[in-house]
Design a protein around this motif. Sequence first.
Motif, PDB file in Angstrom:
ATOM      1  N   PHE A 236       4.491   1.854   1.576  1.00 30.93           N
ATOM      2  CA  PHE A 236       5.590   2.322   0.728  1.00 30.93           C
ATOM      3  C   PHE A 236       6.361   3.415   1.437  1.00 30.93           C
ATOM      4  O   PHE A 236       7.591   3.403   1.476  1.00 30.93           O
TER       5      PHE A 236
ATOM      6  N   SER B  83       0.856  -1.191   0.000  1.00 31.12           N
ATOM      7  CA  SER B  83       0.000   0.000   0.000  1.00 31.12           C
ATOM      8  C   SER B  83       0.891   1.239   0.000  1.00 31.12           C
ATOM      9  O   SER B  83       2.092   1.151   0.299  1.00 31.12           O
ATOM     10  N   SER B  84       0.298   2.398  -0.336  1.00 34.00           N
ATOM     11  CA  SER B  84       1.095   3.631  -0.374  1.00 34.00           C
ATOM     12  C   SER B  84       1.638   3.964   1.001  1.00 34.00           C
ATOM     13  O   SER B  84       2.766   4.437   1.137  1.00 34.00           O
TER      14      SER B  84
ATOM     15  N   THR C 216       0.893  -0.636  -6.073  1.00 33.97           N
ATOM     16  CA  THR C 216       1.686   0.371  -5.354  1.00 33.97           C
ATOM     17  C   THR C 216       2.831   0.880  -6.233  1.00 33.97           C
ATOM     18  O   THR C 216       3.114   2.082  -6.269  1.00 33.97           O
TER      19      THR C 216
END
Lengths: 565, 75
Positions: A336, A332-333, A449
């Motif tokens: 990240f 997921s961001s 992502t």
Amino acid sequence: MSYTDYLFLPLTLFGLIFYFIFPIRYRWVWLLIGSLLFFMTWGIELLPLILFIVFLVWGGARIMDYRYEKCDNDRKALAAARKNNQIILFGIIAVLLLIFIFIKMQNFPFFAGISGFFSGIYKTVHQFFLNIPILNYFVSAENGGISIGLSDLFNKILGYQRNSTVFTDPNAKFTYWIIPVGFSYYILSLLGYLADVYWRKERAEMNYFKLLLFTIYFPKILEGPISKHLTVAARLNEGHSFDFQRVSFGLQRVVWGFFKKWVIADRLKILIDTVFNNYEIYKGSEFLVAAVFSAVQLYCDFSGCMDMGLGISECFGVILEENFNHPFSSRSSAEFWRRWHISLGTWFKDYIYMPLSVSPWLIRLTGRIRKRFGKRAGKTFSIVIPLAVVWLLTGLWHGTGANYMVWGLYWGMLIIISNVLEPETKKLTKWLKINTDMPEYHLFQKARTFMLFVISRIISLPRTMEVTRFAFRSIFTNFAPWKLFDGSLFNLGIDRPQFVVVMLAIALLAYVSGKQEKGVNVRQWIADRPLVIRWFIYYAAIFIVLIFGAYGVGYDASSFVYMAY
Amino acid sequence: MREKVLAVLKEEFPEVDFEASDALVDDGVLDSLTITGMIAALSLEFGVIIPYEEIIEENFNSIDSLAKMIERLQK
């Protein structure tokens, strides 16, 4: 001098030998001398500013600490001391912020006037050091740009000519003085230290020179990590004895960094520049390829620099914070950004996000919203406000251009929306009967992502939004998929053999990263091999870097991307 | 106090098992988003201000230490 400078490694090895000869109690002094020399290769006239800033922070922290000490743990007295210390804290923050804002925004007309004032100071300082023998070797050369004083001296001895034109423009040179190396990294580090003393999470450093070492330590001055004083200071100050395995591991990591930087990043940069500098003639598919490569390039450039810095530091026995943890495996961001430029994320979490979310006024406001609009609204509010502030600041930290504004907005929105809508996404996957524990689903999340990151690269990579818009438009309306297969890709600055080299190198990187993700310690694995195989690997690694590295004639040895921040 | 704290937190975060360990932060049970949510819920419920210097791992590692911190702050 940068880590990829041809003189850097020999000088560092020389410094390493001397480090272990120095009496153990004073080894930190040697580190400080080395770091000062390294810093001065960028020009001695940069030194007064950093000495002054460290002095300010050192003094401020000592006064705050002294006031707390006097309170003798009495709660009322402590609260009063805190009030007084607030003035010091915010005073110093204001001074540093002014310098910082001035640097980042000097293109704005308002700041142009101040620019002239600072230019005057710069000329005076420059002239001052020119008049002192020996020290004048460290003054940045008039026309030499990055090749400065001492570097010039070596260049003259070795008959090496460097033809850099980057800083011949007097304005650029002035910018360079006022944005010295690593400025935004050490400023954040020092602000963190100051806040920690203010919150009584740590005691103040008594010795000015030790704080100076923490600030200026050469393996982290170029691009960070943005170290926490609490974590790193003790490791810097205590003397470390020689440890063969540690030095060997450290050097291996340096070679790995060169591999990422020279074999992958600098080669990909040629392709990326080709496409984005002449964007009018390219099609969507080429933009997509360049953008995907630019994601890999940025990772290899930045994390390669970290491998060099952290590897060198490891040789000295000083373990610094990791800045990357295989970010392209994130699902997921939010994940990240916990794995990419970790020290910046941690800094924002510790000094902006957390203090803001627990500040009494925000909590009171949350309470009111909760009463009026319900629990969900209150929770959303308490998440959105701090995250929005963090991403606004993260965008500003990277730059003030329109591209970075959009870039910060993009990431902020992504993370806020995915946070707020978490219950709905959960319901949706349940309704669609998606097994979220399936490896295939994880792979999909990782690819998603990565693509979100590629999109952010198209936003931040070009200098102007015009190019960004053009690239997006081409990808959606003028994709030209045949370009991917008809050999056009080999005309983007790197030919077919170069392309093969870079793809093989990326495959090797992905393989090693995969192993590390599974918990394999690759350097330990190499150390456990029989002597012959071990040395074969060492030599192979060095020769791969030397033969396939994109440097030397015909290449413009590029500086590290993140040094500009 | 311990029971009250637990009840508030359970209502706010039904999916988190607060009694899973005595090292909630170190074991990764609590992330920063949960911690800030807990702070908001506790300060609203008990009418205390939790200053930033109290937000350290020791105070958030277990329900007991949380309850102790609230009691200390209420004085």
